[in-house]
Scaffold this motif. Structure first.
Motif, mmCIF file in Angstrom:
data_model
loop_
_atom_site.group_PDB
_atom_site.id
_atom_site.type_symbol
_atom_site.label_atom_id
_atom_site.label_comp_id
_atom_site.label_asym_id
_atom_site.label_seq_id
_atom_site.Cartn_x
_atom_site.Cartn_y
_atom_site.Cartn_z
ATOM 1 N N THR A 84 38.151 71.119 -4.594
ATOM 2 C CA THR A 84 39.009 69.938 -5.181
ATOM 3 C C THR A 84 38.102 68.123 -4.764
ATOM 4 N N TYR A 85 36.876 69.034 -3.914
ATOM 5 C CA TYR A 85 36.185 67.541 -4.075
ATOM 6 C C TYR A 85 34.962 67.439 -4.671
ATOM 7 N N TYR A 86 34.980 68.412 -5.268
ATOM 8 C CA TYR A 86 34.279 68.107 -6.807
ATOM 9 C C TYR A 86 34.967 68.139 -7.759
ATOM 10 N N MET A 87 36.762 69.156 -8.560
ATOM 11 C CA MET A 87 36.823 68.903 -9.129
ATOM 12 C C MET A 87 38.589 68.432 -8.873
ATOM 13 N N ASN A 88 39.226 68.152 -10.209
ATOM 14 C CA ASN A 88 40.620 68.174 -10.220
ATOM 15 C C ASN A 88 41.302 69.282 -10.332
ATOM 16 N N GLY A 89 42.033 68.804 -9.175
ATOM 17 C CA GLY A 89 42.654 70.214 -8.700
ATOM 18 C C GLY A 89 43.603 71.143 -9.645
ATOM 19 N N THR A 90 44.772 70.338 -10.452
ATOM 20 C CA THR A 90 45.237 71.098 -11.750
ATOM 21 C C THR A 90 44.066 71.976 -12.214
ATOM 22 N N VAL A 91 42.932 71.523 -12.765
ATOM 23 C CA VAL A 91 41.955 72.432 -13.772
ATOM 24 C C VAL A 91 40.787 73.420 -12.334
ATOM 25 N N VAL A 92 41.310 72.904 -11.388
ATOM 26 C CA VAL A 92 41.056 74.206 -10.026
ATOM 27 C C VAL A 92 42.002 75.290 -9.980
ATOM 28 N N ARG A 93 43.732 74.820 -9.694
ATOM 29 C CA ARG A 93 44.490 75.897 -9.958
ATOM 30 C C ARG A 93 44.470 76.519 -10.865
ATOM 31 N N SER A 94 44.590 75.789 -12.378
ATOM 32 C CA SER A 94 44.520 77.198 -13.407
ATOM 33 C C SER A 94 42.961 77.669 -14.192
ATOM 34 N N THR A 95 42.317 77.278 -13.457
ATOM 35 C CA THR A 95 40.486 77.826 -13.479
ATOM 36 C C THR A 95 41.042 79.340 -13.249
ATOM 37 N N PHE A 148 40.123 79.360 -6.399
ATOM 38 C CA PHE A 148 40.166 78.587 -6.820
ATOM 39 C C PHE A 148 41.743 78.408 -6.860
ATOM 40 N N VAL A 149 42.620 79.060 -6.155
ATOM 41 C CA VAL A 149 44.436 79.617 -6.548
ATOM 42 C C VAL A 149 44.236 78.751 -4.163
ATOM 43 N N PHE A 150 43.065 78.945 -3.942
ATOM 44 C CA PHE A 150 43.092 78.556 -2.208
ATOM 45 C C PHE A 150 42.497 77.490 -2.744
ATOM 46 N N ASP A 151 41.793 77.417 -3.100
ATOM 47 C CA ASP A 151 40.951 75.882 -3.550
ATOM 48 C C ASP A 151 39.823 76.189 -2.443
ATOM 49 N N SER A 152 38.894 77.122 -2.728
ATOM 50 C CA SER A 152 37.873 77.404 -1.294
ATOM 51 C C SER A 152 36.796 77.544 -1.717
ATOM 52 N N ILE A 153 35.798 76.945 -1.702
ATOM 53 C CA ILE A 153 34.261 76.996 -1.265
ATOM 54 C C ILE A 153 33.484 78.239 -0.977
ATOM 55 N N TRP A 154 34.462 78.890 0.226
ATOM 56 C CA TRP A 154 33.842 79.692 1.106
ATOM 57 C C TRP A 154 34.334 81.668 0.266
ATOM 58 N N ILE A 155 35.560 81.206 -0.175
ATOM 59 C CA ILE A 155 35.601 82.382 -0.963
ATOM 60 C C ILE A 155 35.701 82.933 -2.023
ATOM 61 N N LEU A 156 35.259 81.532 -2.660
ATOM 62 C CA LEU A 156 34.018 81.932 -4.055
ATOM 63 C C LEU A 156 32.546 82.321 -3.187
ATOM 64 N N VAL A 157 32.102 81.663 -2.362
ATOM 65 C CA VAL A 157 30.366 82.430 -1.432
ATOM 66 C C VAL A 157 31.152 83.542 -1.802
ATOM 67 N N ALA A 158 32.367 84.066 -0.773
ATOM 68 C CA ALA A 158 31.980 85.677 -0.173
ATOM 69 C C ALA A 158 32.302 86.026 -1.714
ATOM 70 N N ALA A 159 33.289 85.846 -2.785
ATOM 71 C CA ALA A 159 33.313 86.713 -4.302
ATOM 72 C C ALA A 159 31.659 87.129 -4.615
ATOM 73 N N GLY A 160 30.912 86.403 -4.255
ATOM 74 C CA GLY A 160 29.547 86.092 -4.790
ATOM 75 C C GLY A 160 28.493 87.544 -4.226
ATOM 76 N N MET A 161 28.840 87.855 -2.709
ATOM 77 C CA MET A 161 28.686 88.114 -1.687
ATOM 78 C C MET A 161 29.049 90.022 -2.284
ATOM 79 N N LEU A 162 29.993 89.373 -2.973
ATOM 80 C CA LEU A 162 31.398 90.735 -2.635
ATOM 81 C C LEU A 162 30.257 91.427 -4.721
ATOM 82 N N TRP A 163 30.098 90.521 -4.944
ATOM 83 C CA TRP A 163 29.646 91.552 -6.402
ATOM 84 C C TRP A 163 27.565 91.182 -6.026
ATOM 85 N N ILE A 164 27.381 91.192 -4.923
ATOM 86 C CA ILE A 164 26.039 91.856 -4.743
ATOM 87 C C ILE A 164 26.194 93.456 -3.546
#
Length: 152
Positions: free
Chosen positions: A31-42, A103-119
């Protein structure tokens, strides 16, 4: 002695918890970079897509009466339903789940972790499974690989 192998679920848990811990130590919000509603909806949309992928994939496993656990030799090569969109819909669903939770937890770190999971899934689970499928189904699997992408 039996060799210990990490399951996809364990890899998901390890990366997700790592993302949560990093979020707690040093918050970095979407949410530093996107609207909170968009983040949660995504996040909700990604979680729903993930759930649907899993439901359709496991239906195909059940219909084909073949094991779905990694490292087990499959009885048949499933190529229809969600397996016509991705050769790894269950693993894709795990990545989408973790991304949705980011997105639900509003965390870029978890998004980075998802990228690591993919790898990690690609290296530790998918590549060895592909060798098993190549050995088990030879030309049929080669043709399937030409028609269907590994991820999307």
């Amino acid at each position: 002695m039996k060799q210990f192998k990490l399951t996809p679920s364990a890899l998901f848990l390890i990366t997700f918890v790592s993302g949560l811990v990093l979020s707690w130590i040093h918050p970095w919000h979407l949410t530093y970079y996107m609207n909170g509603t968009v983040v949660r909806s995504t996040g909700v949309i990604l979680l729903i897509i993930s759930l649907l992928l899993n439901i359709f994939a496991y239906r195909e496993f059940k219909k084909s009466v073949t094991p779905h656990a990694p490292f087990m030799k499959p009885k048949v090569l499933i190529k229809n339903s969600v397996f016509s969109l991705s050769r790894n819909p269950v693993y894709l669903a795990l990545i989408l789940s973790e991304s949705g939770l980011a997105f639900v937890f509003d965390s870029i770190w978890i998004l980075v972790a998802a990228g690591m999971l993919w790898i990690v899934l690609d290296i530790v689970i998918v590549r060895p499974e592909e060798r098993v499928l190549e050995n088990s189904f030879k030309h049929e699997y080669e043709n399937y690989k030409k028609m269907t992408r590994r991820w999307l």
